[in-house]
Each structure stands twice: as structure tokens, then as C-alpha cells.
Design a protein around this motif. Structure first.
Motif, short mmCIF file in Angstrom:
data_model
loop_
_atom_site.label_atom_id
_atom_site.label_comp_id
_atom_site.label_asym_id
_atom_site.label_seq_id
_atom_site.Cartn_x
_atom_site.Cartn_y
_atom_site.Cartn_z
N VAL A 10 1.07 -1.04 -0.01
CA VAL A 10 0.11 -0.04 0.00
C VAL A 10 0.92 1.33 0.06
O VAL A 10 1.70 1.42 0.90
CB VAL A 10 -0.86 0.00 1.11
N ALA A 11 0.66 2.04 -1.02
CA ALA A 11 1.73 3.26 -1.04
C ALA A 11 0.99 4.34 -0.35
O ALA A 11 -0.24 4.46 -0.28
CB ALA A 11 1.82 3.77 -2.71
N THR A 12 1.53 5.10 0.48
CA THR A 12 1.04 6.12 1.28
C THR A 12 1.90 7.29 1.43
O THR A 12 3.26 7.34 1.20
CB THR A 12 0.89 5.76 2.69
N PRO A 13 1.30 8.47 1.48
CA PRO A 13 2.10 9.50 1.68
C PRO A 13 2.71 9.93 3.01
O PRO A 13 3.61 10.55 2.91
CB PRO A 13 1.14 10.99 1.22
N SER A 14 2.03 9.11 3.84
CA SER A 14 2.87 9.40 5.23
C SER A 14 2.53 7.99 6.15
O SER A 14 1.44 7.57 6.34
CB SER A 14 1.71 10.12 5.97
N PRO A 59 7.77 6.79 -0.29
CA PRO A 59 8.57 7.09 -1.16
C PRO A 59 9.67 8.16 -0.10
O PRO A 59 9.30 8.79 0.38
CB PRO A 59 8.09 8.09 -2.22
N LEU A 60 10.96 7.78 -0.59
CA LEU A 60 12.33 8.70 0.22
C LEU A 60 12.41 9.86 -0.49
O LEU A 60 12.68 10.72 0.17
CB LEU A 60 13.38 7.49 0.17
N ASP A 61 12.28 9.82 -2.08
CA ASP A 61 12.52 10.98 -2.62
C ASP A 61 11.50 11.05 -3.88
O ASP A 61 10.76 10.19 -4.32
CB ASP A 61 13.86 11.06 -3.02
N ASP A 62 11.69 12.18 -4.69
CA ASP A 62 11.14 12.15 -5.94
C ASP A 62 11.38 11.22 -7.03
O ASP A 62 10.58 10.85 -7.95
CB ASP A 62 11.30 13.42 -6.74
N ALA A 63 12.62 10.63 -6.82
CA ALA A 63 13.00 9.42 -7.59
C ALA A 63 12.61 8.17 -7.28
O ALA A 63 12.79 7.15 -8.18
CB ALA A 63 14.53 9.52 -7.73
N SER A 64 11.83 8.06 -6.39
CA SER A 64 11.49 6.70 -5.82
C SER A 64 10.39 6.12 -6.73
O SER A 64 9.55 6.85 -7.75
CB SER A 64 10.60 6.89 -4.71
N VAL A 66 8.00 4.58 -6.29
CA VAL A 66 6.36 4.89 -6.04
C VAL A 66 6.00 6.41 -6.18
O VAL A 66 4.75 6.67 -5.74
CB VAL A 66 5.94 4.34 -4.48
N ALA A 67 6.86 7.55 -6.35
CA ALA A 67 6.61 8.68 -6.47
C ALA A 67 5.48 9.08 -7.63
O ALA A 67 4.74 9.45 -7.30
CB ALA A 67 7.79 9.49 -6.82
N ALA A 68 5.59 8.56 -8.76
CA ALA A 68 4.73 8.76 -9.81
C ALA A 68 3.31 8.25 -9.65
O ALA A 68 2.29 8.83 -9.67
CB ALA A 68 5.22 8.05 -10.97
N PHE A 69 3.22 6.96 -8.87
CA PHE A 69 1.98 6.35 -8.47
C PHE A 69 1.39 7.03 -7.32
O PHE A 69 0.19 7.34 -7.63
CB PHE A 69 2.37 5.12 -7.90
N LEU A 70 2.01 7.50 -6.53
CA LEU A 70 1.46 8.61 -5.51
C LEU A 70 0.99 10.02 -6.11
O LEU A 70 0.05 10.58 -5.80
CB LEU A 70 2.38 9.04 -4.31
N ALA A 71 1.70 10.48 -7.06
CA ALA A 71 1.36 11.73 -7.80
C ALA A 71 -0.12 11.48 -8.62
O ALA A 71 -0.86 12.28 -8.37
CB ALA A 71 2.20 12.11 -8.81
N ARG A 72 -0.15 10.38 -8.82
CA ARG A 72 -1.74 9.90 -9.45
C ARG A 72 -2.66 9.51 -8.61
O ARG A 72 -3.94 9.42 -8.76
CB ARG A 72 -1.51 8.77 -10.57
N ASN A 73 -2.27 9.31 -7.11
CA ASN A 73 -2.95 8.71 -6.21
C ASN A 73 -2.52 9.37 -4.83
O ASN A 73 -2.18 8.71 -3.88
CB ASN A 73 -2.85 7.05 -5.98
N GLN A 78 -3.66 0.93 -3.20
CA GLN A 78 -2.97 -0.37 -2.94
C GLN A 78 -2.09 -0.28 -4.27
O GLN A 78 -2.45 0.22 -5.24
CB GLN A 78 -4.27 -1.31 -3.16
N HIS A 79 -0.99 -0.89 -4.00
CA HIS A 79 0.14 -0.52 -4.82
C HIS A 79 0.72 -1.96 -5.63
O HIS A 79 0.75 -1.96 -6.87
CB HIS A 79 1.26 0.02 -4.03
N HIS A 80 0.81 -3.04 -4.83
CA HIS A 80 1.02 -4.32 -5.49
C HIS A 80 0.55 -5.72 -4.59
O HIS A 80 0.18 -5.07 -3.47
CB HIS A 80 2.80 -4.19 -5.74
N LEU A 81 0.97 -6.68 -5.20
CA LEU A 81 0.53 -7.73 -4.68
C LEU A 81 1.91 -8.56 -4.51
O LEU A 81 2.71 -8.77 -5.55
CB LEU A 81 -0.41 -8.71 -5.27
N CYS A 82 2.25 -9.10 -3.53
CA CYS A 82 3.55 -9.84 -3.41
C CYS A 82 3.22 -11.34 -2.98
O CYS A 82 2.65 -11.81 -1.97
CB CYS A 82 4.31 -9.48 -2.48
#
Ligand SMILES: CC[C@H](C(=O)O)C(=O)SCCNC(=O)CCNC(=O)[C@H](O)C(C)(C)COP(=O)(O)OP(=O)(O)OC[C@H]1O[C@@H](n2cnc3c(N)ncnc32)[C@H](O)[C@@H]1OP(=O)(O)O
Ligand SMILES: [Co+2]
Length: 138
Positions: A10-14, A59-64, A66-73, A78-82
Motif C-alpha cells: 500500500v503506497a502512502t504519503p505518510s 517514497p524517500l524522494d521524487d526519484a522513488s 512509487v513517487a509517480a504512483f502517489l502523484a496519481r493517487n 493499493q500498490h502491489h501484490l507480493c
């Protein structure tokens, strides 16, 4: 074949915000400590659910990755299944032969075993992470 669902990413901004949220859902003891993984461009934090884990990813920085994913969300999503696999190399070969797009070479993931990702486009819109099962799948 894929094995058990090891975690839901799960990608999160925080992570701080969502740790508290999941502590209310699963209890304080279920929520682990954040772990920065600079080589992967993220901080992760695992939450123990009865039959799998939630992996909070910030994300640790803009190059992460998941950064582009969070910009869209921006609120998180929910980000991936492992899934665990007993033989990562054999699984990768089989998936590539079936048309999946393997994203880079295997690397060490948050659980200390090798992982690799399959692009969502060939996986029905779902980012799939394959993880070498910690006990060889036994
Ligand atoms: C520390 C490891 C830890 C662990 O468990 O051990 C983790 O799991 S860390 C997780 C973070 N790391 C990664 O996700 C690495 C693999 N990911 C990538 O390489 C990228 O995120 C990638 C290539 C999947 C997408 O990169 P990006 O978003 O920059 O690409 P695009 O903007 O060009 O998107 C292409 C296309 O894919 C769709 N997309 C992107 N991310 C996802 C997603 N998570 N789930 C579903 N779909 C996704 C995006 O919307 C675009 O779709 P399109 O229809 O072409 O617009
Ligand atoms: Co993951």
C-alpha cells in the motif's frame, strides 16, 4: 506456480498517518517499525494481518519508484501484490516465456530474500512482486 500471498503493498504519503490507522484495525502490536531502504527509494512498514501482511510504502524522494504512483493517487492506494515462490529464477523464466515484463534483476527485498517485479500492463493491471519464499516454500 505462485505460492502464498506474502503481502499487499500500500503506497502512502505518510507511514506515520497510516500506522495509526492500521493499529486501530489490527491492534498496536500488529504494526512494525518503519524501515528505510535507500537502495529501493522507499521506507516500508509491515502490519501483521491474520493471514498475510500489509506493507506500507512511503517514497524517500521524487526519484522513488512509487513517487509517480502517489502523484496519481495522492491520498495513497493499493500498490502491489507480493507472492512467494520456491524458485525465483524458474518463476521468472516461466513468466517471461508467458509474456510478462520482468522489471530489472532480482534484488534483496524487505524480508531479506530476493524479489523482482512484473509490470502491471501484462498482469491485468496489477503490479506483481515475486519473492523467494523465506523457507524455500516449505
Ligand atoms: C523494498 C522492496 C519492497 C518489498 O516488498 O520488499 C517493495 O515492495 S518496494 C515497492 C516499490 N518498488 C517498486 O514498485 C519497484 C517496481 N515498480 C516499478 O518499477 C514502477 O513502479 C513501474 C514500472 C511499475 C511503474 O512506474 P511508473 O509509475 O513511473 O510508470 P508509468 O507512469 O509509465 O506507468 C506505466 C503504467 O503502469 C501503471 N502503473 C504504475 N504503477 C502501477 C501499480 N502499482 N499498479 C498498477 N498500475 C500501475 C500506470 O498507471 C501506467 O498505466 P497506463 O495505462 O500506461 O497509464
Ligand atoms: Co513489496
Amino acid at each position: 506456480m505462485f505460492g502464498r500471498l506474502n503481502h499487499v503493498g500500500v503506497a502512502t504519503p505518510s507511514i506515520a498517518r497510516d500506522r495509526a490507522r492500521y493499529a486501530r484495525l489490527f491492534g498496536e502490536a500488529a504494526v512494525g517499525e518503519p524501515l528505510a531502504m535507500p537502495d529501493q527509494g522507499v521506507t516500508v512498514c509491515f502490519v501483521d494481518a491474520p493471514n498475510t501482511q500489509i506493507e506500507l510504502i512511503e517514497p524517500l524522494d521524487d526519484a522513488s519508484p512509487v513517487a509517480a504512483f502517489l502523484a496519481r493517487n495522492p491520498g495513497g492506494a493499493q500498490h502491489h501484490l507480493c507472492f512467494e515462490v520456491a524458485d525465483l529464477d524458474a518463476a521468472l523464466d516461466a513468466q517471461a516465456a508467458a509474456g510478462a515484463r520482468v522489471l530489472g534483476a532480482p534484488r534483496i527485498g524487505a524480508h531479506g530474500t530476493r524479489i523482482v517485479f512484473l509490470h502491471p500492463r501484462e498482469m491485468g493491471g496489477v503490479l506483481i512482486e515475486l519473492m523467494e519464499a523465506p523457507d524455500g516454500g516449505h
